[in-house]
Scaffold this motif. Structure first.
Motif, PDB file in Angstrom:
ATOM      1  N   GLY A 203      63.029-102.194   2.208  1.00 39.92           N
ATOM      2  CA  GLY A 203      64.234-101.675   1.566  1.00 39.92           C
ATOM      3  C   GLY A 203      64.834-100.600   2.435  1.00 39.92           C
ATOM      4  N   VAL A 204      65.528 -99.658   1.822  1.00 40.34           N
ATOM      5  CA  VAL A 204      66.256 -98.658   2.604  1.00 40.34           C
ATOM      6  C   VAL A 204      65.329 -97.733   3.380  1.00 40.34           C
ATOM      7  CG1 VAL A 204      68.300 -98.715   1.146  1.00 40.34           C
ATOM      8  CG2 VAL A 204      66.420 -97.158   0.566  1.00 40.34           C
ATOM      9  N   ASN A 232      66.818 -97.221  10.419  1.00 35.06           N
ATOM     10  CA  ASN A 232      68.090 -96.666   9.947  1.00 35.06           C
ATOM     11  C   ASN A 232      67.920 -96.066   8.553  1.00 35.06           C
ATOM     12  OD1 ASN A 232      69.949 -96.884  12.013  1.00 35.06           O
ATOM     13  ND2 ASN A 232      70.646 -98.925  11.445  1.00 35.06           N
ATOM     14  N   ARG A 233      66.706 -95.649   8.225  1.00 34.44           N
ATOM     15  CA  ARG A 233      66.430 -95.196   6.860  1.00 34.44           C
ATOM     16  C   ARG A 233      67.246 -93.973   6.455  1.00 34.44           C
ATOM     17  NH1 ARG A 233      60.433 -92.267   7.188  1.00 34.44           N
ATOM     18  NH2 ARG A 233      61.042 -90.646   8.672  1.00 34.44           N
ATOM     19  N   ALA A 236      72.783 -94.058   6.323  1.00 37.43           N
ATOM     20  CA  ALA A 236      73.374 -94.928   5.303  1.00 37.43           C
ATOM     21  C   ALA A 236      74.688 -95.554   5.745  1.00 37.43           C
ATOM     22  CB  ALA A 236      73.586 -94.139   4.010  1.00 37.43           C
ATOM     23  N   GLN A 241      70.936-102.297   7.875  1.00 37.96           N
ATOM     24  CA  GLN A 241      69.987-101.499   7.111  1.00 37.96           C
ATOM     25  C   GLN A 241      68.644-102.235   7.000  1.00 37.96           C
ATOM     26  OE1 GLN A 241      70.409 -98.306   5.765  1.00 37.96           O
ATOM     27  NE2 GLN A 241      72.274 -98.291   7.005  1.00 37.96           N
ATOM     28  N   ASN A 242      67.669-101.559   6.396  1.00 35.17           N
ATOM     29  CA  ASN A 242      66.350-102.156   6.103  1.00 35.17           C
ATOM     30  C   ASN A 242      65.656-102.669   7.364  1.00 35.17           C
ATOM     31  OD1 ASN A 242      67.077-101.716   3.375  1.00 35.17           O
ATOM     32  ND2 ASN A 242      68.059-103.705   3.289  1.00 35.17           N
ATOM     33  N   GLN A 272      76.171-101.047  -2.483  1.00 31.84           N
ATOM     34  CA  GLN A 272      75.833-101.925  -1.376  1.00 31.84           C
ATOM     35  C   GLN A 272      75.269-103.225  -1.942  1.00 31.84           C
ATOM     36  OE1 GLN A 272      73.355 -99.865   1.554  1.00 31.84           O
ATOM     37  NE2 GLN A 272      75.217 -99.395   2.676  1.00 31.84           N
ATOM     38  N   THR A 274      73.826-107.077  -0.972  1.00 31.99           N
ATOM     39  CA  THR A 274      73.254-107.902   0.089  1.00 31.99           C
ATOM     40  C   THR A 274      73.049-109.317  -0.424  1.00 31.99           C
ATOM     41  OG1 THR A 274      72.059-105.941   0.852  1.00 31.99           O
ATOM     42  CG2 THR A 274      71.429-108.059   1.822  1.00 31.99           C
ATOM     43  N   GLU A 481      70.089-106.786  -4.535  1.00 32.81           N
ATOM     44  CA  GLU A 481      70.103-105.670  -5.472  1.00 32.81           C
ATOM     45  C   GLU A 481      70.068-106.178  -6.917  1.00 32.81           C
ATOM     46  OE1 GLU A 481      71.329-104.509  -1.584  1.00 32.81           O
ATOM     47  OE2 GLU A 481      72.112-106.101  -2.871  1.00 32.81           O
TER      48      GLU A 481
END
Length: 512
Positions: A203-204, A232-233, A236, A241-242, A272, A274, A481
């Protein structure tokens, strides 16, 4: 010389990448979860443009996916080449079995033939890697250490032929401090064994970390400032990402590269979203000191090679991002197509047509429904199925569907009426909420079904020569999400129920 390229290099749901080079050709393996064939394969001679190969798992003797629930099935895959053979090692979560499958290049060097049997390894964990040294074979994996879900990277030595554990399991590391340590790979360089890891959860907070040891069995340690190695945690605003689940490999000039997964969430109303899932990324690596430096430290969408001339010199062709079309003019199905949990034995290819007979099984039934789809590859794209007049409805239904898992899907379906017209329905399920709405009636068989993907919405349309009916649904409903899981992405394709038979002459996916 190539000055830059765009990530992802493999677009759509291609997570957990693992790359090896054999001669002048690179081979890429990706996880597939409940989709079939299991373990996606591709090849490239330039790293930027990839040709899909037949997936590895095509027989129940290799892996039984028939009872794979959503986000189960084939987990993280490692691909290696040893003594003239390819090896994939993975875990089928539906069986909770870890196993190896061996592959051999075909005589023409154009494809890989995979053994129809597997070598099972008796370990309690996921995300296995295999490492070969001095006639020995070692497996690293994410092991469960207690009943509370504590994870650590463990290692066993195995008999490569039988899978029998010869030593271990022994704990190598709890990681560099992040939660959910997973995705191990062993890389040896200058008498050091490097342990490449993913941590932070998929995840993030996902990140790539690394430890090293002089001994293959550890102890593995790191140094201040090394980790996270790549993430890239805390960024934002970056479009990718992730970032996690990485692998390291070398090109013919001995330059190092890193492949990893990442997502491209769309920003919609301060959220966001996905839909595409986790994709395959690529970055140049500088490894002149003790620890590798990945690109310029930030996982970016555009990779600028101006500071990496040696890497750029090995990229022989510019990256070409093309639309996708299948005219069904081959005798075998394109490897880009996916089914759920098993093959469709009664699917027919003949003279530029694909015929898909229906089944009574639906998405939320275990087993294999009459569905054949491809990955959504862009947040904004159009997917179209062209219908042949020989299509028949009987008392069944057919149309176009998109799903992210068995309980989150949307479809536009038609059925025949007694007066030779066609009713059009919106069929949708979001968790335990189901929708079955009549949209209208067509006076003739449709010529196309189309799904228009947009960052915020998905628009399903059916057309005849003179009529058109459609509905719109939020893309959030079919997002990572929306299902609170990050394993899979949206798959779109033909869906047939009952005794209907859908005959297609073309399928296209094009970026808008």
């Amino acid at each position: 010389m190539i000055k830059n390229y765009q990530n992802p290099i493999r677009r759509g749901m291609y997570p957990d990448p693992s790359i090896v080079r054999v001669g002048d050709t690179y081979y890429l393996a990706n996880s597939t979860f409940e989709y079939y064939p299991g373990i996606a394969m591709a090849k490239s001679t330039d790293l930027l443009n990839w040709t899909s190969l037949t997936g590895v798992i095509q027989h129940p003797s290799q892996a039984d996916l028939s009872q794979a629930k959503s986000n189960e099935g084939i987990f993280t895959v490692s691909l290696r080449y040893h003594d003239g053979h390819f090896y994939v090692i993975t875990t089928n979560f539906a069986e909770f079995k870890t196993f190896l499958i061996r592959g051999t290049l075909t005589a023409d060097g154009q494809n890989i033939t995979w053994d129809q049997t597997r070598v099972e390894i008796d370990i309690a964990g996921i995300d296995p890697d295999i490492y070969f040294e001095a006639g020995h074979s070692y497996v690293q994996f994410t092991g469960y250490l207690d009943d509370q879900g504590t994870k650590g990277i463990q290692q066993v030595e195995i008999n490569l032929t039988t899978g029998k554990v010869l030593r271990g399991p022994e704990l190598l590391s709890y990681g560099a401090g992040g939660r959910d340590v997973e995705g191990p790979h062993i890389i040896k360089k200058t008498d050091w064994y490097y342990l490449l890891l993913a941590e932070g959860g998929t995840g993030v907070g996902h990140m790539i970390t690394m430890l090293r040891s002089r001994n293959l069995w550890g102890p593995f340690t790191t140094e201040p400032g090394v980790n996270p190695l790549f993430t890239n945690r805390d960024r934002a605003n970056e479009p990718l990402q992730n970032i996690g689940h990485a692998d390291l490999f070398q090109d013919p000039q001995h330059n190092w590269w890193l492949t990893c997964l990442g997502t491209q969430p769309a920003n919609v109303d301060f959220k966001q979203i996905t839909n595409i899932g986790r994709e395959t990324l690529l970055y140049p690596v500088t490894w002149n000191q003790a620890w590798p430096v990945i690109y310029q430290g930030v996982p970016t969408k555009t990779v600028d090679l101006s500071q990496f001339p040696r890497h750029a010199a090995t990229l022989t062709k510019p990256q070409v991002l093309t639309d996708w079309t299948d005219d069904f003019d081959k005798t075998t199905l394109s490897p880009d197509w996916l089914t759920l949990r098993g093959p469709l034995a009664d699917l027919q290819l003949n003279a530029g047509q694909l015929a898909l007979p229906g089944k009574d099984r639906r998405f939320n039934d275990l087993g294999t429904p009459a569905f054949i789809g491809i990955r959504q590859a862009e947040a904004t794209e159009t997917f179209t199925l062209t219908v042949d007049p020989s299509t028949t409805l009987g008392t069944g239904q057919l149309g176009l569907a998109s799903l992210i898992n068995a309980d989150h899907y949307a479809a536009i379906l038609i059925n025949a009426t007694d007066d030779h017209h066609y009713q059009v329905f919106r069929q949708q399920q979001i968790a335990d909420v189901q929708v079955h709405d009549l949209l209208g009636t067509l006076t003739e068989l449709p010529t196309t079904f189309t799904l228009t993907n947009e960052p915020a919405d998905k628009i399903f349309t059916v057309k005849t020569a003179t009529q058109s009916l459609s509905f719109k649904t939020s893309a959030l409903h079919l997002s990572n999400e929306g299902i609170a899981a990050l394993n899979t992405g949206d798959i779109q394709g033909a869906y047939v129920l009952g005794n209907a038979k859908l005959v297609l002459t073309k399928a296209t996916r094009s970026a808008q």
